[in-house]
Write an enzyme that holds these catalytic residues in place. Structure first.
Site, PDB file in Angstrom:
ATOM      1  N   CYS A 127       0.861  -1.173   0.000  1.00  0.00           N
ATOM      2  CA  CYS A 127       0.000   0.000   0.000  1.00  0.00           C
ATOM      3  C   CYS A 127       0.897   1.222   0.000  1.00  0.00           C
ATOM      4  O   CYS A 127       1.819   1.320   0.809  1.00  0.00           O
ATOM      5  CB  CYS A 127      -0.902   0.000   1.232  1.00  0.00           C
ATOM      6  SG  CYS A 127      -1.898   1.492   1.342  1.00  0.00           S
ATOM      7  N   ASN A 181       1.524  -8.753  -1.071  1.00  0.00           N
ATOM      8  CA  ASN A 181       0.278  -9.416  -0.696  1.00  0.00           C
ATOM      9  C   ASN A 181       0.587 -10.900  -0.572  1.00  0.00           C
ATOM     10  O   ASN A 181       1.540 -11.407  -1.152  1.00  0.00           O
ATOM     11  CB  ASN A 181      -0.753  -9.255  -1.820  1.00  0.00           C
ATOM     12  CG  ASN A 181      -1.444  -7.911  -1.774  1.00  0.00           C
ATOM     13  OD1 ASN A 181      -0.910  -6.934  -2.267  1.00  0.00           O
ATOM     14  ND2 ASN A 181      -2.607  -7.874  -1.179  1.00  0.00           N
TER      15      ASN A 181
END
Ligand code: HMG
Ligand code: MG
Length: 306
Positions: A240, A249
């Site tokens: 992010c 991720n």
């Protein structure tokens, strides 16, 4: 352990995977990647974001991506939307599902979307009304549910409260985000148990980042606790932009390889998934952090006669 026969894998690679890269992935590569993910049987592919291009220039080509992809039958292509401006931009393309996002920690939310948590929920109300009028399905995200890069520990009560707010404004599913990958399996059990006291777990997803290598352990904890939808990004790209250190991720290859081995069906063809990520790596030169991707690719190479 009571395991399900089937889980839903919600792919976020084209959105979460690309939004944090130092470089811009060419639009053609994004489109080819999404088409290859569709061919691999991913049931839901978060394709891009209609956020401010000033804030996230990596996804400034959201419109071109949505107009360029081929839609597979029965496959969902949600997009991230922060406000009404984003929704109107999304509706100029053939969008049928969106995701709104807020957080369980105030400082993160301010840095990410320039709003307090309450302001963000208020900002979603007109978005939800417009989405409902267009028959769109809406997912909600609660970021920093297991820890915040600015505030540290996060109160599980805040996670329950924000999740409730997102259901109350009309989200059909809420994804609980470990934005910086600091969750551990005991914490996942505890947070999911607290959510289960208030909500049907059928509407709860886990969005895990693998920053400290605990992604799969946390998936198993989530499965044990009753969660049946997991977000992941092909190749393990991602992070992010407003959470430093939020690299990676949970990789879709790692997730699907483990679930296959556990006889939990996902409908995803792992060989085709590895091919999708390989093609992206070849066209962009990006290095993929996924362990299963590397292992399976090496096996596939070994099987090809010289
Ligand atoms: P702001 O600057 O407060 O916006 O940003 P504003 O409403 O004051 O508008 C300023 C200007 O931006 C205006 O233009 C607007 O029209 C324009 P001007 O009048 O100056 O020419 N604008 C837009 N343009 C295009 N599309 C839009 C849009 N909205 C306003 N949608 C805003 C507020 C929310 C827009 C901004 O903070 C933003 O876009 N943030 C996005 C940040 C982001 O994408 N973060 C990553 C995604 S979240 C995540 O990764 C976590 C997740 O994966 C789960 C997890 O891991 O936890 C989901
Ligand atoms: Mg994320």
């Amino acid at each position: 352990m009571q395991l399900p026969e089937r889980v839903t894998v919600y792919e976020v690679g084209p959105r979460d995977g690309f939004q944090n890269l130092a470089r811009f992935v060419p639009t053609d590569s994004k489109i080819a990647f999404i088409n290859a993910l569709s061919a691999a049987g991913l049931p839901a592919i978060e394709a891009t974001s209609f956020v401010s291009p000033q804030w996230v220039p990596q996804l400034a080509d959201a419109r071109e991506v949505m107009e360029g992809i081929e839609r597979g039958q029965g496959i969902r292509y949600p997009v991230l939307v922060p406000n009404l401006t984003g929704l109107e931009r999304a509706l100029d393309t053939d969008v049928r599902e969106i995701a709104v996002f807020t957080a369980a920690s105030e400082t993160f939310n301010r840095r990410n979307i320039n709003a307090t948590i309450d302001e963000s929920i208020d900002r979603f109300r007109p978005v939800m009304a417009r989405a409902a009028s267009m028959g769109l399905r809406v997912r909600g995200y609660v970021s920093t549910a297991f820890g915040c890069p600015y505030q540290g520990d996060v109160d599980p009560g805040a996670v329950v409260r924000v999740t409730g707010d997102l259901f109350e404004v009309g989200c059909s599913e809420v994804s609980i985000g470990d934005t910086i990958g600091v969750a551990d399996p005991a914490q996942v059990h505890s947070v999911v148990a607290q959510l289960q006291r208030h909500f049907d777990l059928g509407g709860i997803a886990l969005h895990l980042h693998d920053t400290y290598g605990r992604g799969l352990a946390n998936v198993v904890a989530g499965l044990e606790a009753g969660v049946r939808t997991f977000d992941s990004a092909a190749g393990g790209l991602g992070g992010c932009p407003y959470a430093r250190g939020a690299t990676g991720n949970l990789a879709t290859e790692d997730l699907v390889a483990m679930l296959d081995q556990m006889n939990i069906r996902t409908g995803i063809d792992l060989t085709a998934l590895v091919a999708a990520t390989s093609a992206l790596a070849a066209s962009t030169g990006l290095r993929m952090p996924s362990r299963a991707f590397e292992a399976l690719r090496a096996q596939q190479r070994a099987l090809i006669p010289a």
